[in-house]
Enzyme design. Sequence first.
Site, PDB file in Angstrom:
ATOM      1  N   SER A  75       0.834  -1.193   0.000  1.00  0.00           N
ATOM      2  CA  SER A  75       0.000   0.000   0.000  1.00  0.00           C
ATOM      3  C   SER A  75       0.874   1.250   0.000  1.00  0.00           C
ATOM      4  CB  SER A  75      -0.919   0.013   1.229  1.00  0.00           C
ATOM      5  OG  SER A  75      -1.817  -1.083   1.189  1.00  0.00           O
ATOM      6  N   GLN A  78       9.888  -2.253   3.930  1.00  0.00           N
ATOM      7  CA  GLN A  78       9.057  -3.341   3.417  1.00  0.00           C
ATOM      8  C   GLN A  78       9.117  -3.402   1.897  1.00  0.00           C
ATOM      9  OE1 GLN A  78       4.986  -3.656   4.770  1.00  0.00           O
ATOM     10  NE2 GLN A  78       5.461  -2.650   6.684  1.00  0.00           N
ATOM     11  N   THR A 130      -0.812   4.959  16.755  1.00  0.00           N
ATOM     12  CA  THR A 130      -1.444   5.064  15.430  1.00  0.00           C
ATOM     13  C   THR A 130      -2.944   4.839  15.503  1.00  0.00           C
ATOM     14  OG1 THR A 130       0.597   4.291  14.378  1.00  0.00           O
ATOM     15  CG2 THR A 130      -1.421   4.171  13.073  1.00  0.00           C
ATOM     16  N   ASP A 147      -7.856   0.753   9.854  1.00  0.00           N
ATOM     17  CA  ASP A 147      -7.356   0.220   8.587  1.00  0.00           C
ATOM     18  C   ASP A 147      -8.520   0.152   7.612  1.00  0.00           C
ATOM     19  OD1 ASP A 147      -6.186  -1.107   6.467  1.00  0.00           O
ATOM     20  OD2 ASP A 147      -5.132  -2.559   7.719  1.00  0.00           O
ATOM     21  N   ARG A 197      -8.194  -0.212   4.232  1.00  0.00           N
ATOM     22  CA  ARG A 197      -7.782  -0.758   2.938  1.00  0.00           C
ATOM     23  C   ARG A 197      -8.750  -1.840   2.455  1.00  0.00           C
ATOM     24  NH1 ARG A 197      -1.723  -2.407   4.386  1.00  0.00           N
ATOM     25  NH2 ARG A 197      -2.830  -3.034   6.272  1.00  0.00           N
TER      26      ARG A 197
END
Length: 208
Positions: A85, A103, A147, A159, A161
Site C-alpha cells: 500500500s 518493506q 497510530t 485500517d 484498505r
Amino acid sequence: AFFWRLSSDRAGSLGGTPLIILSNQAAQNYANPSALTIATRADLPIAVANQAEIIAFRNRLDHSENVALIIGKPNDSPPLVRLHSECLTGDVFASLRCDCGGQLGMALKLIADNGWGILLYLRQEGRSIGLINKLRAYRLQSQGLDTNEANQSLGLAVDARDFNIAAKMLELLGYDNIRLLTNNPAKVEALTKAGIMISERGAHSLDR
C-alpha cells in the site's frame, strides 16, 4: 524453507481487525470486473532487476489508478506476489515513523532473488485514510497517541484498505494461482474470496 504450504484454514483469523464498510458506489466499483482496465504498460528497469515491466490500471468509475510491477521473466511457476500500500512518507522520504520503505525495498529484492514475481502497488495512502489525514494523525502521534488512537480520535478507521482491487489486477494480468508474500491474514482472505488460489505463503519480516 522460505515458504510454507497453506492448510484448509489458510485464511487465518482476522481477530480484532476492524470491519470496513464500503459505500454502495465503492462496493459496486470493486465488484464490477469491467470497471478496472489496463491503461498502459512499459519496460522499467529497477535497481534490483534489469528486466521489469510496469503496468498501470485505471478504474473507469472512480478514475483511481494503481500499478503492478512484473519483476524478472515469467515462467511456468506461480508468481511471487507482494501487495504494497502506498506510503509517500515511508516509500519516498524514508520516514522513521513507519517501516513501509523497508518493506517495499525488501519485497522487491525477494521477488528478484526468487527469479520472478509481481509487486502490486496499491494507491491506498495511510491505510486508505489519505495523505492529509495521515499527516493529521502524525501530529496527534507527536502528542503521545499511538497510530490506532490517533486515527480513532479523528473519526477514521484504523485500517480502511480494501484488497479486492489487487485480485482484479491479478485477474487482468492473467494470474489466478500465486505465491503470496505476507503476514497479513486480511490479504489472504480477500484474495481467496475473490478466486485467487494461494498455493504458498511466505513471511515478510517487516510486514504489518
